[in-house]
Design an enzyme around this catalytic site. Sequence first.
Site: not given
Ligand code: BTN
Length: 335
Positions: A131, A196, A332
């Site tokens: 994100r 996380k 945060r």
């Molecule tokens: C986050 O917490 O920032 C979201 C992470 C999401 C990661 C997943 S891995 C599968 C899919 N492909 C990506 O490029 N991103 C999501």
Amino acid sequence: MSMRISTTSSLDYSLLRHLADGEIHSGEQLAEPLGLTRAGIWKRLKDLAGRFDLQIEALPARGYRLRHSLELLEPERLLRAMSPATLASLSELHLLLQVDSTNTWLGTQGYAADTSGVVCLAEHQTAGRGRLGRRWISPFGANVYLSILWHYDLPPVALSGLSLALGLAVIQSLESLGVPGVGLKWPNDLLWQGRKIAGLLLEVKGEFAGPSRIIAGLGVNTRIDAAHGEAIEQAWVDLEHIPGGAGIARNQLVGCLIEALVTEFQRFAREGFAPLVEVWRSHDAYLGQRVQLSRGEHLVEGIEQGVNESGALLLECEGERRSFVGGELSLRKCP
Ligand code: BTN
């Protein structure tokens, strides 16, 4: 509906299947079934190690082994973890060895507007996305990189709580596999003791009045080595290091996650987010705490009070309750 399944059948994949057990394999053993010479194997393995960022050891006069054993994803084992209802609602399952991002891949395949139930999994992402434009570190064969394309007749605005609902579904799935104590950080980060462990990236496209297309991407840290861990810009943990998390078969984990997400996609179409407000609160890692919410330059401070029926974050700011919706927000704990 019968599901179309696609997997990789490359030479790379065959080699990796041999090496996955982490045992020593002689050059001869590896070369023969693949029709290569011993010198050819050595070259191929060096190339493979480079491309997939893998640690392959060459042991003089003995052979080759992977520094860490792997459980590669296998369609039959994934499907075994899913219910008949979920299997019936999936149209395609793609298992890729390497891709830039499973979300990007689903978004660029040119699917017809009403296509739904397409799953894309990869062993390795070269440009995994998180994100807020962050990178998602995606080493080979250890974690989960899963994306699902889903079609809704609903307009995008009706899907506002979906990402929260999916986060909850992932938590419940982990609980059912014997991993308690994972909490939520609005909107959809999964945390264990403040670190996380998983995250969701939801990409929604649609007409104002519907229909909508969702690409939901889920990343779960199952095993991250120190070198890759250093590249992660926030506090993290992996399943292997939390109670109940070590020893879960990767195929079972991924199969159960698909089951949970698909079940939630379907439930959400009928009932939306409202019935989940209280259960979401009960997993809210920041409930009752003083937090900061940032959007670009703007900061809001308040006491976190959970979410409302659309999944908006509730903060008590100087005695007044205010709600905040998704997008470019990050949360945060105050110092
Ligand atoms: C986050 O917490 O920032 C979201 C992470 C999401 C990661 C997943 S891995 C599968 C899919 N492909 C990506 O490029 N991103 C999501």
